[in-house]
Design a protein around this motif. Sequence first.
Motif, PDB file in Angstrom:
ATOM      1  N   ASN A   1      58.283  79.403 -24.182  1.00  0.00           N
ATOM      2  CA  ASN A   1      56.895  79.435 -23.728  1.00  0.00           C
ATOM      3  C   ASN A   1      56.688  80.465 -22.621  1.00  0.00           C
ATOM      4  O   ASN A   1      55.671  81.162 -22.579  1.00  0.00           O
ATOM      5  CB  ASN A   1      56.485  78.051 -23.235  1.00  0.00           C
ATOM      6  CG  ASN A   1      54.993  77.921 -22.999  1.00  0.00           C
ATOM      7  OD1 ASN A   1      54.239  77.559 -23.880  1.00  0.00           O
ATOM      8  ND2 ASN A   1      54.559  78.213 -21.791  1.00  0.00           N
TER       9      ASN A   1
ATOM     10  N   TYR B   1      55.619  84.022 -23.668  1.00  0.00           N
ATOM     11  CA  TYR B   1      54.207  84.232 -23.956  1.00  0.00           C
ATOM     12  C   TYR B   1      53.404  84.327 -22.660  1.00  0.00           C
ATOM     13  O   TYR B   1      52.473  85.134 -22.547  1.00  0.00           O
ATOM     14  CB  TYR B   1      53.680  83.105 -24.841  1.00  0.00           C
ATOM     15  CG  TYR B   1      54.277  83.099 -26.226  1.00  0.00           C
ATOM     16  CD1 TYR B   1      53.840  83.984 -27.204  1.00  0.00           C
ATOM     17  CD2 TYR B   1      55.307  82.220 -26.570  1.00  0.00           C
ATOM     18  CE1 TYR B   1      54.391  83.993 -28.479  1.00  0.00           C
ATOM     19  CE2 TYR B   1      55.865  82.215 -27.842  1.00  0.00           C
ATOM     20  CZ  TYR B   1      55.412  83.106 -28.785  1.00  0.00           C
ATOM     21  OH  TYR B   1      55.963  83.116 -30.043  1.00  0.00           O
TER      22      TYR B   1
ATOM     23  N   SER C   1      57.725  79.064 -30.987  1.00  0.00           N
ATOM     24  CA  SER C   1      57.860  78.715 -29.578  1.00  0.00           C
ATOM     25  C   SER C   1      58.798  77.534 -29.471  1.00  0.00           C
ATOM     26  O   SER C   1      58.610  76.512 -30.138  1.00  0.00           O
ATOM     27  CB  SER C   1      56.497  78.370 -28.966  1.00  0.00           C
ATOM     28  OG  SER C   1      56.617  78.087 -27.584  1.00  0.00           O
TER      29      SER C   1
ATOM     30  N   ILE D   1      56.636  73.276 -24.761  1.00  0.00           N
ATOM     31  CA  ILE D   1      55.558  74.117 -25.287  1.00  0.00           C
ATOM     32  C   ILE D   1      54.260  73.696 -24.611  1.00  0.00           C
ATOM     33  O   ILE D   1      53.921  72.516 -24.589  1.00  0.00           O
ATOM     34  CB  ILE D   1      55.440  73.956 -26.815  1.00  0.00           C
ATOM     35  CG1 ILE D   1      56.793  74.245 -27.485  1.00  0.00           C
ATOM     36  CG2 ILE D   1      54.370  74.869 -27.377  1.00  0.00           C
ATOM     37  CD1 ILE D   1      56.829  73.875 -28.961  1.00  0.00           C
TER      38      ILE D   1
ATOM     39  N   THR E   1      48.968  77.684 -22.739  1.00  0.00           N
ATOM     40  CA  THR E   1      49.528  79.006 -23.015  1.00  0.00           C
ATOM     41  C   THR E   1      49.148  79.452 -24.425  1.00  0.00           C
ATOM     42  O   THR E   1      48.719  80.598 -24.637  1.00  0.00           O
ATOM     43  CB  THR E   1      51.054  78.985 -22.879  1.00  0.00           C
ATOM     44  OG1 THR E   1      51.404  78.655 -21.538  1.00  0.00           O
ATOM     45  CG2 THR E   1      51.653  80.340 -23.235  1.00  0.00           C
ATOM     46  N   GLN E   2      49.302  78.569 -25.389  1.00  0.00           N
ATOM     47  CA  GLN E   2      48.983  78.920 -26.765  1.00  0.00           C
ATOM     48  C   GLN E   2      47.496  79.240 -26.930  1.00  0.00           C
ATOM     49  O   GLN E   2      47.135  80.203 -27.608  1.00  0.00           O
ATOM     50  CB  GLN E   2      49.386  77.779 -27.696  1.00  0.00           C
ATOM     51  CG  GLN E   2      50.891  77.571 -27.771  1.00  0.00           C
ATOM     52  CD  GLN E   2      51.284  76.581 -28.843  1.00  0.00           C
ATOM     53  OE1 GLN E   2      50.483  75.770 -29.293  1.00  0.00           O
ATOM     54  NE2 GLN E   2      52.540  76.638 -29.270  1.00  0.00           N
ATOM     55  N   GLN E   3      46.655  78.451 -26.282  1.00  0.00           N
ATOM     56  CA  GLN E   3      45.212  78.686 -26.400  1.00  0.00           C
ATOM     57  C   GLN E   3      44.825  80.033 -25.806  1.00  0.00           C
ATOM     58  O   GLN E   3      44.057  80.800 -26.398  1.00  0.00           O
ATOM     59  CB  GLN E   3      44.441  77.563 -25.717  1.00  0.00           C
ATOM     60  CG  GLN E   3      42.921  77.681 -25.866  1.00  0.00           C
ATOM     61  CD  GLN E   3      42.202  76.504 -25.243  1.00  0.00           C
ATOM     62  OE1 GLN E   3      42.779  75.730 -24.497  1.00  0.00           O
ATOM     63  NE2 GLN E   3      40.917  76.363 -25.549  1.00  0.00           N
TER      64      GLN E   3
ATOM     65  N   GLN F   1      46.141  83.000 -28.091  1.00  0.00           N
ATOM     66  CA  GLN F   1      45.375  83.245 -29.317  1.00  0.00           C
ATOM     67  C   GLN F   1      43.980  83.783 -29.011  1.00  0.00           C
ATOM     68  O   GLN F   1      43.407  84.529 -29.812  1.00  0.00           O
ATOM     69  CB  GLN F   1      45.310  81.972 -30.163  1.00  0.00           C
ATOM     70  CG  GLN F   1      44.582  80.819 -29.558  1.00  0.00           C
ATOM     71  CD  GLN F   1      44.951  79.492 -30.223  1.00  0.00           C
ATOM     72  OE1 GLN F   1      46.112  79.263 -30.587  1.00  0.00           O
ATOM     73  NE2 GLN F   1      43.974  78.608 -30.389  1.00  0.00           N
TER      74      GLN F   1
ATOM     75  N   PRO G   1      45.449  80.758 -34.787  1.00  0.00           N
ATOM     76  CA  PRO G   1      46.185  79.522 -34.475  1.00  0.00           C
ATOM     77  C   PRO G   1      47.227  79.160 -35.524  1.00  0.00           C
ATOM     78  O   PRO G   1      48.215  78.489 -35.204  1.00  0.00           O
ATOM     79  CB  PRO G   1      45.069  78.463 -34.403  1.00  0.00           C
ATOM     80  CG  PRO G   1      43.834  79.228 -34.048  1.00  0.00           C
ATOM     81  CD  PRO G   1      43.980  80.557 -34.727  1.00  0.00           C
TER      82      PRO G   1
ATOM     83  N   TRP H   1      51.108  79.878 -34.965  1.00  0.00           N
ATOM     84  CA  TRP H   1      51.997  79.115 -34.092  1.00  0.00           C
ATOM     85  C   TRP H   1      52.936  78.235 -34.896  1.00  0.00           C
ATOM     86  O   TRP H   1      52.516  77.481 -35.778  1.00  0.00           O
ATOM     87  CB  TRP H   1      51.200  78.227 -33.140  1.00  0.00           C
ATOM     88  CG  TRP H   1      50.494  78.946 -32.042  1.00  0.00           C
ATOM     89  CD1 TRP H   1      49.158  78.961 -31.791  1.00  0.00           C
ATOM     90  CD2 TRP H   1      51.094  79.754 -31.024  1.00  0.00           C
ATOM     91  NE1 TRP H   1      48.882  79.737 -30.692  1.00  0.00           N
ATOM     92  CE2 TRP H   1      50.047  80.235 -30.197  1.00  0.00           C
ATOM     93  CE3 TRP H   1      52.406  80.133 -30.732  1.00  0.00           C
ATOM     94  CZ2 TRP H   1      50.276  81.060 -29.106  1.00  0.00           C
ATOM     95  CZ3 TRP H   1      52.628  80.959 -29.641  1.00  0.00           C
ATOM     96  CH2 TRP H   1      51.577  81.408 -28.843  1.00  0.00           C
TER      97      TRP H   1
ATOM     98  N   PRO I   1      51.595  69.963 -27.755  1.00  0.00           N
ATOM     99  CA  PRO I   1      51.784  70.608 -29.063  1.00  0.00           C
ATOM    100  C   PRO I   1      52.998  70.020 -29.771  1.00  0.00           C
ATOM    101  O   PRO I   1      53.971  69.615 -29.140  1.00  0.00           O
ATOM    102  CB  PRO I   1      52.011  72.081 -28.705  1.00  0.00           C
ATOM    103  CG  PRO I   1      51.548  72.220 -27.287  1.00  0.00           C
ATOM    104  CD  PRO I   1      51.795  70.899 -26.650  1.00  0.00           C
TER     105      PRO I   1
END
Length: 712
Positions: free
Chosen positions: A282, A285, A310, A315, A319-321, A324, A334, A337, A383
């Motif tokens: 993570n 990213y 990831s 996770i 961070t993912q949001q 993207q 999305p 992932w 997640p």
Amino acid sequence: MASQSIRFKDAAWLPAHPGGVFQSLVDDLASHALQKPAEIAFRFLPDRGDAGATVWTWAKLDAQAWAVGQYLAQQGIGRGARVLLAYPTGLEFIAAFLGCLCIGAVPVPVSLPRPRERLSRWGHVSRDAGVSMILCSADDLDRLSAQAAEAGLAACHAPLAAGAGPIAFDRAAIGFQAGPEDLAFLQYTSGSTEAPRGVMITHGMLQANLAQIRAGFGFTALDRIVGWLPHYHDMGLIGGILTPVHLGISNTMMTPTSFLRDPLRYLQMVTRYEATVMGGPNFGYDHILRRATPEAIAGIDLSALRVAFSGAEPIRADTQQQFQQVFAGAGFTPCHWVGCYGLAEATLCVSVTPPAKLARHARLDAAALRQGRIAAGQDVTLPESGVATDPQEIAIVDSGTLQRAPADRVGEIWLRGPNVAKGYWKTGAPELFNQHLEGTGGWLRTGDLGFVQEGRLFVTGRLKELIILRGQNHYPQDLERSVADSDPAIAEGRVAAFEQVNGGLGILCELTRQACRDVQPDSVFSNIRNGLGQSHGLAPDRITLLRPAQLPVTPSGKIQRLACKAAQWQDAVAEWQANAVQNSAPAAPHGAFLTQLKSLPAPLRKGRLLSHLRKALAQATGNTDTVTDDGRFFEMGLDSVSAVSLIAALEQELALDLDATVIFEHSTPKALADHLLARLFRQQDTEQSSKTEDMRALRALLDPAQSPRRQE
């Protein structure tokens, strides 16, 4: 109440030749070299720029691996002998690893020791594994030979040194046909402890997990990987190197240092080579996002991407949001992932989000989660870490009763499958391996906590005390030893290191009774930061000094680290906390600060450079009150990641190539400033002298009368 588990029916998992003969990774390599000899296997990019990239085809990789195997055989290394691999990231390491497998030797990967590094990161592993030889590159041979000889370790060799190319030999005479129970390599989960633990990975485990990875990630012959992960850790080694060898797909590699220096270069590589698979922990990213200004990401194209995995650390949904959102215009969605979970004790991979399926999120009530209950809410978003890779079994177990946990409870993650190890080298650890659950054996206790919903694994934390920071495992006893050794005011054996609730490294330590009478907390804090930085490349986020007998302990006197994590200390002697690190500032124009220095009179340059270093150091560490010209960088809160970022910024601003280890060689701002000024203006003087000589030669050509007369 229903219990939680993910179970697959028994399946044939050992890859085999026609006729049922076990097929090893060496057989996979031979097959690719025969069927597609001219296709690219690995491409390695240097630290700066794409010029000078090293490309090996499958035929070249096969030849180089067998050249190493031949060299080892000539040196008397045979089946079962352990061989330490101390290489930088690059293709030589891959050849050395595979060359060991070719003849049945057992490779033991470690990180390449820094020039002034103590032996704790590789010497202890060498002794524990009982290695017969150390392999390295020709560039590092003299240095490592001297260090190894001083420590009484095995001799160092550089089998692919220039001029030592392969000669004709009979592969069958030295080759080894591996079986599934034969030991393939030792994967050490920690190289910085005096009691390191090497996971015994057999050829059967390895091939089983590679097959699981292939199915879990949906790999095809059309996939292309771009990677930056360390080659001596399980995710970088198995996921980034051995998976391509197993599948016959290409991998374009950069060094971890290069990624830390310029993370957007990684996405530029994804763009240029049309990679379909990328990923990492993570924090990777997050590191990309800190540099992702609109100008910097112009030209990034992720449209060929199929998977962005990831794993290796918790996770984070935020961070993912953010990722993207920032890269939506570059083609990231999305559905890219892929959450994954794994550990070295299970070879690598345990669970994977099915590719092209939208990864799920569990939205939970925080108060219930703290009590180990799973209840819907809006406080916490987790997640998923995927579904079990067939034929992996996952069970969620109550760590108190050692029975399956109810469906609404968090429990310890237990594993069973053909990829799960039977123990550690020499020590075994029967308390973790081959556990029994409901009458069946072969289960591994991971020490990680989680739950399963609709077949998806969600990891909530760790029951065990292992600390995972930036995707790297750190054993608390290692960090505690470094803290205790850093200052005599700290009581022996009275230190607790732990991962804080909100992330980051927390340190609690009791002072000696004598130190409490006249404590100098700033000095103690400084020494602790320096000890952790020098030995582990880490910067603590909080340090708390306590009076004697305040740390919580068990009846037998052992420190309760998990209790330390939750405790509040209102009567602490002193406390230090790192400030929040700000996002990286936009990159300055190339050579901009050098132009400023050149405009100043020589006596003023050092002061201006020191002022610039103090400002950069404060930004890199998030601290302003501890930055001084004579303070050591790691005392002032720098860690290995922020050190590389600082050096990268100086390279850009000064138009100067710098090695990432320059901070270890020149360990204070004043020493670094002297080094930089000497390089900058010695180089400038040399260039000016060269220009003067050129002008004299030109004038002599235009006016022969000014040239010296030739003596007849």
